[in-house]
Design a protein around this motif. Structure first.
Motif, short mmCIF file in Angstrom:
data_model
loop_
_atom_site.label_atom_id
_atom_site.label_comp_id
_atom_site.label_asym_id
_atom_site.label_seq_id
_atom_site.Cartn_x
_atom_site.Cartn_y
_atom_site.Cartn_z
N TRP A 186 -2.38 5.82 8.41
CA TRP A 186 -2.55 4.53 9.09
C TRP A 186 -2.67 4.73 10.58
O TRP A 186 -1.84 5.42 11.20
N VAL B 259 -5.76 -2.84 11.13
CA VAL B 259 -5.86 -3.40 9.79
C VAL B 259 -7.33 -3.66 9.49
O VAL B 259 -7.95 -4.54 10.10
N ALA C 56 2.83 -3.03 7.45
CA ALA C 56 1.95 -1.91 7.14
C ALA C 56 2.58 -0.59 7.58
O ALA C 56 2.50 0.42 6.88
N VAL D 90 -0.75 -4.07 3.53
CA VAL D 90 -1.29 -5.04 4.50
C VAL D 90 -1.21 -6.43 3.89
O VAL D 90 -1.89 -6.74 2.91
#
Length: 378
Positions: A284, A288, A360, A366
């Motif tokens: 990540w 998003v 997240a 998400v």
């Protein structure tokens, strides 16, 4: 006189509408929308304004406020009641009407704000009931056909807070149109409710799951539960200046659910729905990505998680605010983002992005927003 969308939405945010038309009859609703479509415009359809986040810049076009009224009882078989309800009818007034007549099937949906026409768009649900179980059809002003057609419920791909009519994150729906009326099939069974199907409601009523009670008792208990969470509109309670639950409960694979802490609430499901976006924590990058693909498809071994639990375990508590912001997490319910007084749409969106990012970062999930966005993106 200019009308602000903040005056028409429960989040109390949103700038000016270029043109506002209040459609009080089916004819005016259909005529106004068809006129805009013929001119190449896309009007904003507004019911109760309870599931919308509108931009501070407002809407450059026609806002059609659906204010049609009418509940018609249709022919039905013994023990059942068919109702055709105009889209502008208040949803909770409809529930009160059904309960007052002893007709069951929507009593657990008491207190949900908004209009009846908006109900099928996201397949509203609460406390063990969903609209899908009683919806027969909708009268839809179809964007492609430019006429009102009757669409059966099974053609709407109803799922967890979704349908082919919903604009996911402001996107174009799979089937574009305006709901003009809905048809419901309710039970007429001596004033008894449907079997209680939700543990929290059963506990509040002091009964076992599956019990049937006087329908008015169930409505009363649901309203009390929703009020305790700030989910019944009350001008004196700033926690109710919200769009209800801002995020849907994520749906993930069973394998992923097993990777979460043992105390994470989870419920096996079998329905089709939007799967949650899962990002391995090591990959990540702090952003998003937008959802891709069709909003609904079959996904095996799905498990529903609690968005509220994820938010709380990510360190975001009730009443939380970003520094200097007038948008906050409800003091009663972590799933609700509220306007504490004078908040802007940008402040609401910033808080939503912060919640998404924290969850997240902590869990690799998400959260997907539930409201319709107008000129806003996360």
């Amino acid at each position: 006189m200019t009308t602000l969308l903040s005056e028409l939405t429960t989040l109390r945010v949103g700038g000016p509408a270029e043109r506002l038309v209040q459609a009080t009859t089916r004819e005016s609703l259909v005529g106004t929308v068809l006129e805009d479509w013929a001119n190449g415009e896309d009007p904003l359809i507004l019911g109760g304004g309870s599931n919308m986040l509108a931009a501070d810049e407002g809407f450059d076009g026609t806002v059609v406020q659906v204010a049609t009224r009418g509940i018609e009882r249709l022919e039905s078989v013994p023990g059942r009641v068919r109702l055709r309800v105009e889209a502008g009818e208040s949803w909770d007034d409809l529930v009160a009407f059904a309960v007052g007549n002893g007709w069951s099937g929507i009593e657990a949906l008491s207190g949900i704000p908004g209009s009846s026409g908006a109900a099928p768009i996201q397949n509203i649900g609460a406390y063990g009931q969903e609209l899908e179980s009683v919806l027969v059809s909708v009268d839809l002003l179809d964007r492609d056909l430019h006429e009102v057609v009757r669409v059966q419920a099974e053609e709407l791909a109803l799922g967890y807070r979704t349908s082919v009519l919903k604009r996911h994150g402001g996107s174009v729906p799979e089937r574009d149109g305006v709901v003009v009326a809905i048809e419901l099939d309710l039970a007429d069974d001596a004033g008894l409710s449907a079997p209680i199907a939700y543990a929290q409601l059963a506990n509040a009523l002091g009964v076992e799951l599956g019990t049937r009670l006087p329908i008015a008792d169930v409505r009363h208990s649901v309203l009390e539960l929703r009020s305790s969470k700030g989910m019944v509109l009350d001008p004196a309670d700033p926690d109710t200046s919200s769009a209800g639950s801002f995020f849907t409960n994520p749906i993930v694979s069973e394998a992923f659910a097993r990777s979460l802490p043992a105390d994470a609430p989870r419920w096996p499901i079998t329905e089709s729905s939007d799967p949650a976006l899962v990002i391995p924590l090591g990959e990540w990058d702090g952003t998003v990505p937008a959802p891709a693909g069709s909003p609904s498809f079959e996904h095996d071994a799905q498990v529903k998680l609690s968005a509220a639990w994820l938010i709380e375990r990510a360190g975001i508590r009730r009443g939380f605010r970003l520094p200097g912001s007038r948008a906050g997490i409800s003091t009663k319910h972590t799933l609700a983002l509220t306007n504490t007084g004078g908040a802007t749409a940008d402040e609401i969106a910033a808080l939503a992005r912060f919640v998404q990012a924290r969850v997240a970062a902590e869990f690799g999930v998400v959260l997907q927003p539930e409201p319709v966005f107008v000129g806003v993106s996360l």
